[in-house]
Design an enzyme around this catalytic site. Structure first.
Site, mmCIF file in Angstrom:
data_model
loop_
_atom_site.group_PDB
_atom_site.id
_atom_site.type_symbol
_atom_site.label_atom_id
_atom_site.label_comp_id
_atom_site.label_asym_id
_atom_site.label_seq_id
_atom_site.Cartn_x
_atom_site.Cartn_y
_atom_site.Cartn_z
ATOM 1 N N THR A 1 28.018 45.873 49.342
ATOM 2 C CA THR A 1 29.474 46.008 49.417
ATOM 3 C C THR A 1 30.079 44.894 50.266
ATOM 4 O OG1 THR A 1 31.296 47.569 49.698
ATOM 5 C CG2 THR A 1 29.462 47.817 51.225
ATOM 6 N N LYS B 1 29.289 40.960 47.939
ATOM 7 C CA LYS B 1 29.072 41.131 46.496
ATOM 8 C C LYS B 1 28.887 39.807 45.748
ATOM 9 C CE LYS B 1 31.508 45.516 45.842
ATOM 10 N NZ LYS B 1 32.504 46.209 45.013
ATOM 11 N N ASN C 1 27.075 44.892 42.710
ATOM 12 C CA ASN C 1 27.142 45.908 43.776
ATOM 13 C C ASN C 1 25.871 46.748 43.853
ATOM 14 O OD1 ASN C 1 27.687 47.561 41.548
ATOM 15 N ND2 ASN C 1 29.188 48.787 42.638
ATOM 16 N N ASP D 1 30.988 48.949 39.024
ATOM 17 C CA ASP D 1 32.355 49.477 39.201
ATOM 18 C C ASP D 1 32.965 49.912 37.862
ATOM 19 O OD1 ASP D 1 33.063 48.893 42.117
ATOM 20 O OD2 ASP D 1 32.388 46.947 41.444
ATOM 21 N N GLY E 1 46.306 44.521 35.767
ATOM 22 C CA GLY E 1 45.387 43.929 36.740
ATOM 23 C C GLY E 1 44.370 43.034 36.069
ATOM 24 N N GLY F 1 42.028 41.320 38.515
ATOM 25 C CA GLY F 1 41.203 40.933 39.661
ATOM 26 C C GLY F 1 39.771 41.434 39.490
ATOM 27 N N GLY F 2 39.093 41.629 40.620
ATOM 28 C CA GLY F 2 37.683 42.012 40.569
ATOM 29 C C GLY F 2 37.442 43.354 39.898
ATOM 30 N N ASN G 1 49.114 41.292 33.871
ATOM 31 C CA ASN G 1 48.881 40.939 35.275
ATOM 32 C C ASN G 1 50.007 40.056 35.790
ATOM 33 O OD1 ASN G 1 47.065 41.086 37.573
ATOM 34 N ND2 ASN G 1 46.784 38.889 37.302
ATOM 35 N N THR H 1 49.806 37.483 37.726
ATOM 36 C CA THR H 1 49.441 36.089 37.495
ATOM 37 C C THR H 1 48.862 35.987 36.079
ATOM 38 O OG1 THR H 1 48.891 35.982 39.847
ATOM 39 C CG2 THR H 1 48.126 34.146 38.473
HETATM 40 P P1 NAP Z 1 41.688 41.933 43.681
HETATM 41 O O1 NAP Z 1 40.540 41.244 43.038
HETATM 42 O O2 NAP Z 1 42.341 41.328 44.870
HETATM 43 O O3 NAP Z 1 42.811 42.154 42.531
HETATM 44 C C1 NAP Z 1 44.069 42.727 42.843
HETATM 45 C C2 NAP Z 1 44.886 42.922 41.562
HETATM 46 O O4 NAP Z 1 46.134 43.559 41.916
HETATM 47 C C3 NAP Z 1 45.268 41.622 40.871
HETATM 48 O O5 NAP Z 1 45.396 41.850 39.497
HETATM 49 C C4 NAP Z 1 46.632 41.310 41.514
HETATM 50 O O6 NAP Z 1 47.458 40.500 40.749
HETATM 51 C C5 NAP Z 1 47.221 42.696 41.577
HETATM 52 N N1 NAP Z 1 48.255 42.775 42.622
HETATM 53 C C6 NAP Z 1 48.053 42.807 43.955
HETATM 54 N N2 NAP Z 1 49.231 42.847 44.596
HETATM 55 C C7 NAP Z 1 50.195 42.827 43.637
HETATM 56 C C8 NAP Z 1 51.622 42.856 43.677
HETATM 57 N N3 NAP Z 1 52.280 42.914 44.827
HETATM 58 N N4 NAP Z 1 52.284 42.835 42.495
HETATM 59 C C9 NAP Z 1 51.608 42.782 41.325
HETATM 60 N N5 NAP Z 1 50.256 42.755 41.228
HETATM 61 C C10 NAP Z 1 49.563 42.777 42.374
HETATM 62 O O7 NAP Z 1 41.302 43.401 44.144
HETATM 63 P P2 NAP Z 1 40.216 44.369 43.453
HETATM 64 O O8 NAP Z 1 38.902 44.170 44.085
HETATM 65 O O9 NAP Z 1 40.345 44.226 41.971
HETATM 66 O O10 NAP Z 1 40.732 45.796 43.935
HETATM 67 C C11 NAP Z 1 41.936 46.344 43.409
HETATM 68 C C12 NAP Z 1 42.081 47.773 43.893
HETATM 69 O O11 NAP Z 1 41.073 48.582 43.307
HETATM 70 C C13 NAP Z 1 41.917 47.954 45.414
HETATM 71 O O12 NAP Z 1 43.029 48.660 45.876
HETATM 72 C C14 NAP Z 1 40.682 48.792 45.571
HETATM 73 O O13 NAP Z 1 40.822 49.733 46.606
HETATM 74 C C15 NAP Z 1 40.585 49.502 44.233
HETATM 75 N N6 NAP Z 1 39.199 49.822 43.851
HETATM 76 C C16 NAP Z 1 38.896 51.124 43.569
HETATM 77 C C17 NAP Z 1 37.612 51.455 43.205
HETATM 78 C C18 NAP Z 1 37.251 52.896 42.901
HETATM 79 O O14 NAP Z 1 36.052 53.209 42.863
HETATM 80 N N7 NAP Z 1 38.219 53.751 42.648
HETATM 81 C C19 NAP Z 1 36.631 50.444 43.101
HETATM 82 C C20 NAP Z 1 36.977 49.117 43.377
HETATM 83 C C21 NAP Z 1 38.282 48.820 43.758
HETATM 84 P P3 NAP Z 1 47.373 38.878 40.892
HETATM 85 O O15 NAP Z 1 46.190 38.474 40.065
HETATM 86 O O16 NAP Z 1 48.655 38.392 40.354
HETATM 87 O O17 NAP Z 1 47.183 38.584 42.362
#
Ligand code: NAP
Length: 270
Positions: A70, A74, A95, A111, A135, A137-138, A159, A161
């Site tokens: 984690t 990762k 992971n 994930d 979305g 992102g990751g 998304n 971006t």
């Molecule tokens: P990440 O790679 O940073 O991606 C974030 C995503 O959210 C991107 O698509 C980003 O858009 C978008 N975003 C962020 N702020 C924004 C805003 N103000 N307006 C519009 N879009 C916005 O993060 P990640 O690792 O994918 O994680 C995302 C979320 O998933 C986290 O909150 C995490 O806690 C959750 N998560 C949950 C689990 C679960 O098991 N439930 C597992 C993993 C992650 P841009 O590309 O435009 O920046």
């Protein structure tokens, strides 16, 4: 009953920095114990600069079975593995890692598979569905690969971006050349399943991740945010009469998938 660690105990670990906050040891050890397996998963606190040495040492531990990975390791562990799945390679992160008997390390990202398993455990089968995902992102990338593998009919990605949608789409096509993936606008009209895979929804001040004005009760709305349990998006969907799916099952479904991937089953341990 408390388990006794003896000379035949198989070792598993989670690596993180910091590590105090992780819940995986409790979750996995409870399952191991319930199954009467002589195996234990321990936390390991490793700084990024020591990760390569740590990983090399694990290769030489013959009773070491696997590693949960984690934050912040990762991506670095993905590069250190001998072999990773197509999804892990194209996402650039793992992971979970399985140590083969010869010391080779095989990585996977669960994930997205956890998300799909969570949907299924709540009676939602993604095969054949038109899915809208906010979305890129990751977490969104991992979910997209798992949804593609599950056989969705269409994947519309929206998304902030836009370039990241194109990048994700071309990575997906490397593994799923026939996948119908399209850049979507903010409105999920016409989609069966609507997924928030952005980080929006954790804070009260966050905007909704997509435009939900025309949401219909026939649409299912799924979240990956775990806190709060009912995000503004889910509340909106509930008010419209939609079936909703919470963020927690994505995580809770992964424990079983991790055990499976690390080769832990009742038949091969004693
Ligand atoms: P990440 O790679 O940073 O991606 C974030 C995503 O959210 C991107 O698509 C980003 O858009 C978008 N975003 C962020 N702020 C924004 C805003 N103000 N307006 C519009 N879009 C916005 O993060 P990640 O690792 O994918 O994680 C995302 C979320 O998933 C986290 O909150 C995490 O806690 C959750 N998560 C949950 C689990 C679960 O098991 N439930 C597992 C993993 C992650 P841009 O590309 O435009 O920046």
């Amino acid at each position: 009953m408390t388990m006794e660690i003896d000379g035949k105990t198989r070792l598993y670990a989670i690596v993180a920095d910091p590590v105090e906050q992780v819940k995986t040891p409790q979750t996995i050890n409870a399952i191991l114990q319930a199954r009467g397996l002589n195996s234990v998963l321990v936390p390991t606190h490793v700084a990024p600069q020591d990760l390569a040495d740590y990983f090399k040492a694990l290769r030489g531990i013959k009773n070491f079975g696997g590693l949960v990975v984690t934050v912040p390791h990762k991506q670095a562990i993905a590069r250190l593995c001998d072999e990773v799945s197509d999804a892990a390679r194209l996402i650039g992160a793992v992971n979970v890692v399985r140590r083969e008997p010869d010391g080779r390390m095989v990585g996977e990202i669960l994930d997205g598979k956890g998300f799909v398993a969570g949907l299924r455990s709540h009676g939602i089968e993604p095969k054949g569905l038109k899915v809208f995902m906010a979305g890129a992102g990751g977490a969104a990338s991992a979910i997209a690969f798992a949804l593609a593998e599950a056989g969705v009919a269409t994947l519309g990605v929206y998304n902030r971006t836009a370039q990241k949608v194109n990048d994700l789409s071309s990575r997906l096509h490397q593994v799923f050349p026939d996948l119908n993936v399209q850049a979507a606008g903010p409105r999920p009209d016409g989609f069966d399943l609507v997924v928030n895979a952005t980080s929006l929804g954790m804070k009260d001040s966050d905007a909704l991740p997509m435009d939900l004005d025309d949401l219909l009760p026939t649409q299912v709305v799924a979240e990956i945010i775990m806190k709060p349990e009912t995000t503004a998006m889910l509340k909106h969907a509930q008010d419209r009469g939609c079936k909703v799916h919470f963020g927690l099952p994505m995580l809770s479904s992964q424990a079983e998938l991790m055990l499976e991937f690390m080769g832990i089953s009742e038949s091969n341990h004693g």
